[in-house]
Design an enzyme around this catalytic site. Sequence first.
Site, PDB file in Angstrom:
ATOM      1  N   VAL A 226     -17.511 -14.923   6.138  1.00  0.00           N
ATOM      2  CA  VAL A 226     -18.243 -13.797   6.477  1.00  0.00           C
ATOM      3  C   VAL A 226     -18.919 -13.560   5.548  1.00  0.00           C
ATOM      4  CG1 VAL A 226     -18.106 -11.520   7.453  1.00  0.00           C
ATOM      5  CG2 VAL A 226     -16.219 -12.869   8.068  1.00  0.00           C
ATOM      6  N   LEU A 227     -20.229 -13.508   5.406  1.00  0.00           N
ATOM      7  CA  LEU A 227     -21.206 -13.357   6.357  1.00  0.00           C
ATOM      8  C   LEU A 227     -21.844 -14.753   6.520  1.00  0.00           C
ATOM      9  CD1 LEU A 227     -22.744  -9.742   5.499  1.00  0.00           C
ATOM     10  CD2 LEU A 227     -21.781 -10.371   7.553  1.00  0.00           C
TER      11      LEU A 227
ATOM     12  N   ILE B 265     -24.757 -15.961   3.963  1.00  0.00           N
ATOM     13  CA  ILE B 265     -24.156 -15.758   2.819  1.00  0.00           C
ATOM     14  C   ILE B 265     -23.231 -16.332   2.161  1.00  0.00           C
ATOM     15  CG2 ILE B 265     -24.193 -14.023   0.995  1.00  0.00           C
ATOM     16  CD1 ILE B 265     -25.713 -12.012   2.702  1.00  0.00           C
ATOM     17  N   CYS B 266     -22.171 -15.969   2.615  1.00  0.00           N
ATOM     18  CA  CYS B 266     -20.827 -16.467   1.957  1.00  0.00           C
ATOM     19  C   CYS B 266     -20.519 -17.637   2.749  1.00  0.00           C
ATOM     20  CB  CYS B 266     -19.820 -15.469   2.729  1.00  0.00           C
ATOM     21  SG  CYS B 266     -20.049 -13.684   2.133  1.00  0.00           S
ATOM     22  N   VAL B 267     -21.049 -18.004   3.877  1.00  0.00           N
ATOM     23  CA  VAL B 267     -21.056 -19.578   4.456  1.00  0.00           C
ATOM     24  C   VAL B 267     -21.958 -20.460   3.911  1.00  0.00           C
ATOM     25  CG1 VAL B 267     -20.520 -20.777   6.484  1.00  0.00           C
ATOM     26  CG2 VAL B 267     -19.517 -18.672   6.384  1.00  0.00           C
TER      27      VAL B 267
END
Length: 209
Positions: free
Chosen positions: A114-115, A118-120
């Site tokens: 998540v998110l 971005i984070c993925v």
Amino acid sequence: MATTKYKRLDRDDCIFLFVDHQAGLIQLVRDFNPDEFRNNVLALAKVAKYFGAPSILTTSFETGPNGPIVKELPETLPEAPVIRRPGQINAMDNEEFADLVKKSGKKQVIVSGVLTEICVSFPALSLIEQGYEVFVVTDASGTFAEHTREAAHKRMAQQGVQLLNWVAVAAELHRDWRRDIEGFGSIWGDHVPGYWCLMQSYNTAKQGQ
């Protein structure tokens, strides 16, 4: 006509990365309802545990509004290290996290978080750049809205990231139901709507043989 080689997941050559499944950030997820998203994330964690694959958990700026990691992940994967990044948005910019991925010796990286955009996406694209085979678990990754998710998926797919849901990850790793019907089926029974009825039917038929 050029063909693309089928890169299937290998239980002996993969590592799971759970990125920023944090109590604060998860409240921003709107492309799945809360119960559905929780179900998918915990199912994926059980898949990682079932196959005995190495996993790494990480959080970003826990002392800020992002909040702590959801407790169910370290409870399900107690042997997985938790890397608490002090501020790096891209997890692969954190030296400790990146070193653990490298030291695992695995070539296939299964990412959720998540998110999504971005984070993925950021670590997934960094991993592709470094030569890894990257598989993003779409239904264990969440974000603000479906249109932002779709944009993130397109960006990653254009760079060679494979997009799968958690059941596809599980099935591709398992390869053959005959390896373990009850154990593998119990994950599906717990997390796929209606599948518990199928397992009951199977178990009842088996007892009657």
